[in-house]
Design a protein around this motif. Structure first.
Motif, PDB file in Angstrom:
ATOM      1  N   GLU A  20       5.665  27.621  17.555  1.00  0.00           N
ATOM      2  CA  GLU A  20       6.070  26.456  16.530  1.00  0.00           C
ATOM      3  C   GLU A  20       7.046  27.273  15.629  1.00  0.00           C
ATOM      4  N   GLN A  71       2.806  15.883  14.906  1.00  0.00           N
ATOM      5  CA  GLN A  71       4.000  16.692  14.846  1.00  0.00           C
ATOM      6  C   GLN A  71       4.473  16.584  16.411  1.00  0.00           C
ATOM      7  N   MET A  75       7.914  15.194  12.224  1.00  0.00           N
ATOM      8  CA  MET A  75       6.679  15.076  11.643  1.00  0.00           C
ATOM      9  C   MET A  75       6.445  13.583  11.695  1.00  0.00           C
ATOM     10  N   TRP A  85       2.680  14.778  21.176  1.00  0.00           N
ATOM     11  CA  TRP A  85       2.461  14.937  19.913  1.00  0.00           C
ATOM     12  C   TRP A  85       1.189  15.418  19.493  1.00  0.00           C
ATOM     13  N   ALA A 105      -1.056  17.824  13.297  1.00  0.00           N
ATOM     14  CA  ALA A 105      -0.548  18.952  12.632  1.00  0.00           C
ATOM     15  C   ALA A 105      -2.023  19.598  11.590  1.00  0.00           C
TER      16      ALA A 105
END
Length: 373
Positions: free
Chosen positions: A91, A304, A341, A369, A372
């Motif tokens: 990431e 995210q 985001m 997705w 986060a």
């Protein structure tokens, strides 16, 4: 972390994009590597990750493909470890792709990262896609030649190189420097010391890929069943002749499939939104329920996008990793396409629609997705 690219995009696009190579000194000021050589080596040990080792000694080139179990046999010079699509698996590295979204998402392909010891490289070669090469830790010398026809040869079955060329760019690159190379320009880079390089590559499908992909779509959906017919078959001087009007009619049958807007757009969205490399998909266990997604977003949690996930919009149609996603809430879909985001305000009133919430939950449960941390 966030990376900020010091680049005048309108000027760059006008002067260099697909036209001329250029070195962008300090394209990233105070550049910090998002990954270490040890982390990169660890990724190359994973089965799902596409990696290779390239080495040379006295003109003898060797290539081996991962996953690798050990690097103990390697010396201190003349080799490179190259790992493809690192943005899918790491990431922090995926953040390097975001400054290049001034260019269309559908054109961006993946982030290849290489670690090279002194003398390490893959030799002089030509790529048929655009690439931005970011210098990380260490120094590397890059040479780029003029776009011209050069003889190619294979010093190893897995390595295609070109003959030596005169350089129009000969530069020693340092951390934060960026080399942009359009398709067709020969280039070579050799590490002067242990160094990391980050290559942001761009997707450039050729006609063969497009035709093959569309043919697969036709076959999967059992389309194109119309047979040739000729109730007014024309006379000819010789029975072996295929007449020009018959050739045109056969061609028109083929083109007729491509020229059906609903089929062509559906295929194109599915085709262009699929990644060429595996994604690090990790569906949540247990799966989320729609009310859990709703509550988390209302409480301020952020969703995210998975690194490397391709989210493409064609007109009002919205595609995620090869699948069309339907919803009347265009504003929410636009936000999902545009933002990495997502928080509750991006979705607006769509979150109050149970059908939209079910669709969003399915995407989260697919691993596309995630919340986060």
């Amino acid at each position: 972390m966030e990376y900020h690219l010091t680049l005048n995009w309108p000027d760059f696009l006008a002067r260099y994009w697909q036209k001329r190579p250029v070195v962008l000194k300090r394209g990233f000021a105070n550049f910090i590597d998002p990954i270490s050589p040890d982390e990169l080596a660890g990724l190359a040990m994973e089965n799902e990750v596409d990696s290779r080792l390239v080495s040379h000694l006295d003109g003898d080139w060797q290539v081996s493909h991962g996953p690798f179990e050990s690097y103990d046999h390697l010396g201190e010079s003349n080799w490179s470890l190259l790992v493809q699509a690192v943005d899918h698996w790491h990431e922090p590295s995926s953040a390097l792709m975001r400054p290049f979204r001034a260019l269309p998402d559908w054109r961006i392909d993946d982030l290849m990262i290489s670690f090279s010891v002194p003398g390490g490289g893959v030799g002089p070669h030509v790529d048929q896609y655009d690439v931005f090469i970011i210098q990380g830790t260490g120094r590397r010398r890059w040479r780029v030649g003029e776009k011209t026809a050069l003889k190619q040869h294979c010093p190893h079955p897995d390595l295609l190189q070109v003959q030596p060329f005169d350089a129009i760019i000969d530069e020693e690159m340092e951390p934060g420097d960026i080399l942009y190379i359009p398709p067709g320009f020969p280039h070579e880079g050799y590490a002067l010391e242990n160094s990391l390089n980050y290559s942001v590559g761009f997707r450039s499908p050729n006609s063969r890929e497009l035709i093959s992909g569309f043919a697969d779509y036709i076959l999967q959906r059992d389309l194109g069943n119309q047979h040739y017919s000729d109730p007014d078959v024309p006379a000819r001087d010789h029975p072996a002749d295929l007449l020009p009007q018959e050739v045109d009619r056969l061609r028109d049958m083929m083109l007729g499939l491509i020229q059906q807007p609903e089929h062509f757009q559906q295929w194109l969205g599915e085709f262009i939104s699929q990644s060429r490399h595996e994604l690090d998909v990790a569906p949540p266990e247990p799966p989320y329920q729609p009310d859990e997604i709703y509550d988390a977003l209302q409480q301020g949690d952020m969703l995210q996008r998975l690194g490397g996930l391709r989210v493409i919009r064609i007109g009002d149609d919205f595609f995620v990793n090869g699948e069309k996603v339907d919803s009347p809430h265009q504003h929410a879909l636009d936000a999902m396409a545009g933002s990495i985001m997502l928080e509750s305000q991006h979705f607006g009133e769509a979150l109050d629609d149970p059908s939209f919430l079910v669709m969003l939950t399915a995407l989260v449960n697919s691993g596309y997705w995630f919340f986060a941390e």
